[in-house]
Design a protein around this motif. Structure first.
Motif, PDB file in Angstrom:
ATOM      1  N   SER A 287       0.828  -1.204   0.000  1.00 46.94           N
ATOM      2  CA  SER A 287       0.000   0.000   0.000  1.00 46.94           C
ATOM      3  C   SER A 287       0.865   1.258   0.000  1.00 46.94           C
ATOM      4  O   SER A 287       0.636   2.196  -0.774  1.00 46.94           O
ATOM      5  CB  SER A 287      -0.924  -0.010   1.222  1.00 46.94           C
ATOM      6  OG  SER A 287      -1.574   1.232   1.384  1.00 46.94           O
ATOM      7  N   SER A 304      -9.411   4.932  -1.660  1.00 50.56           N
ATOM      8  CA  SER A 304      -8.449   3.865  -1.405  1.00 50.56           C
ATOM      9  C   SER A 304      -8.406   2.860  -2.543  1.00 50.56           C
ATOM     10  O   SER A 304      -9.434   2.479  -3.109  1.00 50.56           O
ATOM     11  CB  SER A 304      -8.809   3.142  -0.110  1.00 50.56           C
ATOM     12  OG  SER A 304      -7.975   2.006   0.068  1.00 50.56           O
ATOM     13  N   LEU A 332      -6.794  -1.113   0.721  1.00 54.73           N
ATOM     14  CA  LEU A 332      -5.401  -0.903   1.083  1.00 54.73           C
ATOM     15  C   LEU A 332      -5.146   0.385   1.854  1.00 54.73           C
ATOM     16  O   LEU A 332      -4.023   0.639   2.278  1.00 54.73           O
ATOM     17  CB  LEU A 332      -4.529  -0.919  -0.182  1.00 54.73           C
ATOM     18  CG  LEU A 332      -4.458  -2.258  -0.922  1.00 54.73           C
ATOM     19  CD1 LEU A 332      -3.646  -2.119  -2.200  1.00 54.73           C
ATOM     20  CD2 LEU A 332      -3.865  -3.335  -0.029  1.00 54.73           C
ATOM     21  N   THR A 334      -4.824   3.461   0.856  1.00 55.98           N
ATOM     22  CA  THR A 334      -3.864   4.370   0.214  1.00 55.98           C
ATOM     23  C   THR A 334      -4.307   5.826   0.289  1.00 55.98           C
ATOM     24  O   THR A 334      -3.509   6.724  -0.016  1.00 55.98           O
ATOM     25  CB  THR A 334      -3.678   3.991  -1.268  1.00 55.98           C
ATOM     26  OG1 THR A 334      -4.962   3.903  -1.902  1.00 55.98           O
ATOM     27  CG2 THR A 334      -2.962   2.656  -1.395  1.00 55.98           C
ATOM     28  N   ARG A 342      -2.991   4.025   8.281  1.00 55.08           N
ATOM     29  CA  ARG A 342      -3.042   3.129   7.130  1.00 55.08           C
ATOM     30  C   ARG A 342      -2.926   1.673   7.579  1.00 55.08           C
ATOM     31  O   ARG A 342      -3.654   0.800   7.102  1.00 55.08           O
ATOM     32  CB  ARG A 342      -1.923   3.478   6.155  1.00 55.08           C
ATOM     33  CG  ARG A 342      -2.099   2.876   4.765  1.00 55.08           C
ATOM     34  CD  ARG A 342      -0.976   3.264   3.817  1.00 55.08           C
ATOM     35  NE  ARG A 342      -0.677   4.670   3.938  1.00 55.08           N
ATOM     36  CZ  ARG A 342       0.526   5.166   4.189  1.00 55.08           C
ATOM     37  NH1 ARG A 342       1.554   4.351   4.329  1.00 55.08           N
ATOM     38  NH2 ARG A 342       0.726   6.458   4.298  1.00 55.08           N
ATOM     39  N   ILE A 346      -5.753  -1.351   7.265  1.00 54.47           N
ATOM     40  CA  ILE A 346      -5.498  -2.648   6.635  1.00 54.47           C
ATOM     41  C   ILE A 346      -5.814  -3.787   7.600  1.00 54.47           C
ATOM     42  O   ILE A 346      -6.400  -4.810   7.203  1.00 54.47           O
ATOM     43  CB  ILE A 346      -4.035  -2.710   6.153  1.00 54.47           C
ATOM     44  CG1 ILE A 346      -3.844  -1.772   4.957  1.00 54.47           C
ATOM     45  CG2 ILE A 346      -3.637  -4.132   5.785  1.00 54.47           C
ATOM     46  CD1 ILE A 346      -2.405  -1.594   4.543  1.00 54.47           C
TER      47      ILE A 346
END
Length: 579
Positions: A287, A304, A332, A334, A342, A346
């Motif tokens: 990611s 994302s 992910l 992003t 982040r 996940i």
């Protein structure tokens, strides 16, 4: 007759010149000192000993009349001079690694011959020697996905590879099975119809339980769906359409490849420190690298990215060489710039995916009726590619990310030690990037494959992965400051408390008067509080520096403020007409 399962045959029907459906691996091997002669000759001799141990290496396809249903496997004698060949490293590349990656990218775009067993090995000569002058070479292995999935390939590697350079003694028992090199049309049709009837009967029997399981799984998935989210990022987005990226295009006939090896123990330590799985950390690295790569190309979407993640349906201990896998989605994260957020995103997304897929594993099919399926799938695949449908409709995923557990110890082939083990996998229309990861010994091996037009610079993505690994310390939780470093934070806390006190005092006064007096009251209380805080801090510093005789500062009195020309708040309030 051993007919291909529906899932195995699907990889044949989806295959075109633009979408070769083989998987493989790229390696660097190191030969023992003093080794002479061509390695390709040594490898052919090694394979001649190992081919009898694995049926997948000595069988080929036999097609159904009129391609009416799935083909079957028949016996074959592989021609090792065709299956094990030699390649030369080009001298024009900027570095040996880049040259090896270019060769692998070119070979990975070439389809296997369906008239032979569906595998091939390419020995790449020309690599520079190791630090002590050891001879090194590259090896690229192709295996059609119709013959094996990721875990079946790992089981095959256990047959081909050894734990020591000397190899091992191979004891072959003569087989009593009669080899079948071809099949009659009548035999194939009877077998296909019988298999079809058995498939339909099994589906009908399992339908009630399947429907209930699917309904429950769908409800669980919708709980965390971005399609039903509140718009504030509370949903993990596993059930979501993927944003448009440079990877969501039709693929061509070229491939770009890059490989990267990272220390496995470091990734495990990071996973343990953050109560995450090793797969969570792998997804986090991917990611972070994709976020950096797309930002460099000014193509990072605000939404994302979504990864398609293969899920193994294989029972523990099952080493059969067929496909037993399905696919799921993982968001992910992003769109999140903060590394900690982040990773948390996940972790939540993978947990939601596992909760959903856990109940589905028992009902997801790897085989299904196939009468007429070859015609339908081949026609739809051709239409999908020619009409460039992938570029016209929203996609479910931006990238495929697969993580396969591999051998935990160093391995050897034909006397050479394997130094790297980078997987190579499939890209398809609409998803032009595949990241496959496999552990090997003390390394985590990343194999990056992309369409050469959509993303030719896979080396840049590999460098972004390396940068993401180097930045893993940023995931460490923030520590609260102590000692002298805590003074600014303590002062800020004092000002906040003063503001709260002033607000409560001013709230007791009428609204019109509050506007005139509130500022004065807050100023006075702020002055008093700052004095208290300053005295407390000086006391702490004195205690830590050993100055026992230091006296804490006295709070500032209202009369002192009057001497400096600042009238007390009470006098100012009286002047304003308050009693």
């Amino acid at each position: 007759m051993k007919q291909l399962s529906g899932l195995d045959a699907t990889f044949l029907f989806l295959e075109t010149d633009e979408m070769p459906m083989h998987v493989g691996s790229a390696h660097v091997f190191e030969l023992p000192p003093g080794t002479r002669g061509k390695f390709v000759t040594r490898l052919r001799k090694h394979m001649a000993e190992r081919v009898p141990l694995s049926p997948v290496l000595r069988q080929r396809l036999w097609w159904m009349p009129l391609n009416l249903a799935n083909p079957a496997w028949v016996d074959a004698e592989p021609d090792l001079k065709w299956h094990v060949v030699e390649e030369k490293l080009p001298a024009s590349a900027p570095s040996p690694q880049a040259a090896l990656e270019a060769v692998i990218g070119r070979l990975h775009a070439t389809r296997l011959d369906r008239g032979r067993p569906l595998w091939r090995m390419h020995v790449v000569e020309g690599l520079p020697p190791g630090p002590q002058g050891q001879r090194r070479l590259g090896l690229y292995i192709q295996m059609h996905h119709a013959a094996a999935d990721g875990q079946a390939a790992v089981a095959l590697a256990q047959v081909l590879l050894d734990l020591q350079p000397e190899g091992r003694k191979i004891e072959l028992r003569p087989s009593k099975r009669q080899k079948v090199f071809e099949l009659g049309s009548a035999t194939m049709l009877r077998s296909a119809l019988a298999n079809e009837a058995a498939q339909v009967l099994r589906i009908v029997k399992g339908l009630p339980g399947t429907v209930g399981t699917l309904a429950g799984a769908a409800g669980d998935a919708l709980k965390h769906s971005a399609l039903l989210g509140d718009g504030r990022g509370s949903a993990f987005g596993n059930l979501s359409l993927a944003p448009r990226t440079p990877f969501n295009v039709n693929v061509g006939t070229g491939r770009a490849f890059a490989g990267l090896s990272l220390p496995l123990h470091t990734l495990k330590d990071v996973a343990h420190a953050h109560e995450a799985t090793l797969n969570d950390i792998v997804l986090y690295l991917c990611s972070t690298a994709l976020r950096r790569y797309l930002a460099h190309h000014q193509a990072l979407p605000r939404k994302s990215l979504v990864a398609a993640v293969p899920i193994s349906l294989r029972a523990k201990g099952d080493t059969t060489a067929d496909n037993q896998a399905s696919m799921s989605q993982v968001s992910l994260g992003t769109h999140l710039s903060d590394p900690r957020r982040r990773l948390a995103h996940i972790k939540a997304a993978t947990a939601a995916m596992k909760a959903t897929m856990g109940s589905l594993k028992s009902v997801l099919p790897t085989d299904f009726p196939s009468i007429g399926v070859p015609w339908l799938m081949e026609a739809l695949t051709a239409l999908y590619g020619k009409a460039r449908v992938a570029e016209r409709v929203p996609q479910l995923a931006n990238v495929v990310i697969s993580n396969v557990p591999g051998p935990p110890v160093p391995l050897y082939m034909a006397g050479a030690r394997m130094l790297s083990n980078w997987p190579t996998s499939i890209v398809a229309h609409g998803v032009a990037l595949n990241i496959t990861v496999e552990s090997y010994a003390d390394q985590m091996e990343f194999g990056l494959v992309a369409d050469a037009t959509a993303a030719a610079d896979m080396r840049r993505l590999a460098e972004a992965l390396q940068a993401a690994f180097d930045e893993l310390p940023l995931l460490a939780p923030r520590q609260r400051p102590t000692g002298a470093a805590a003074l600014p934070e303590l002062a800020r806390t004092g000002r906040q408390v003063a503001g709260q006190i002033a607000g409560r005092m001013a709230g007791k006064v009428a609204e019109g008067v509050m506007q005139r007096v509130g500022g004065v009251v807050k100023s006075a209380v702020d002055t008093v509080t700052q004095g208290v805080v300053r005295g407390a801090v000086q006391g702490v510093v004195a205690a830590r520096t050993g100055k026992a005789g230091a006296k804490p500062a006295q709070p500032v009195k209202a009369g002192r403020a009057a001497k400096t020309g600042k009238a007390p708040a009470r006098k100012k309030a009286k002047a304003a007409g308050l009693r």
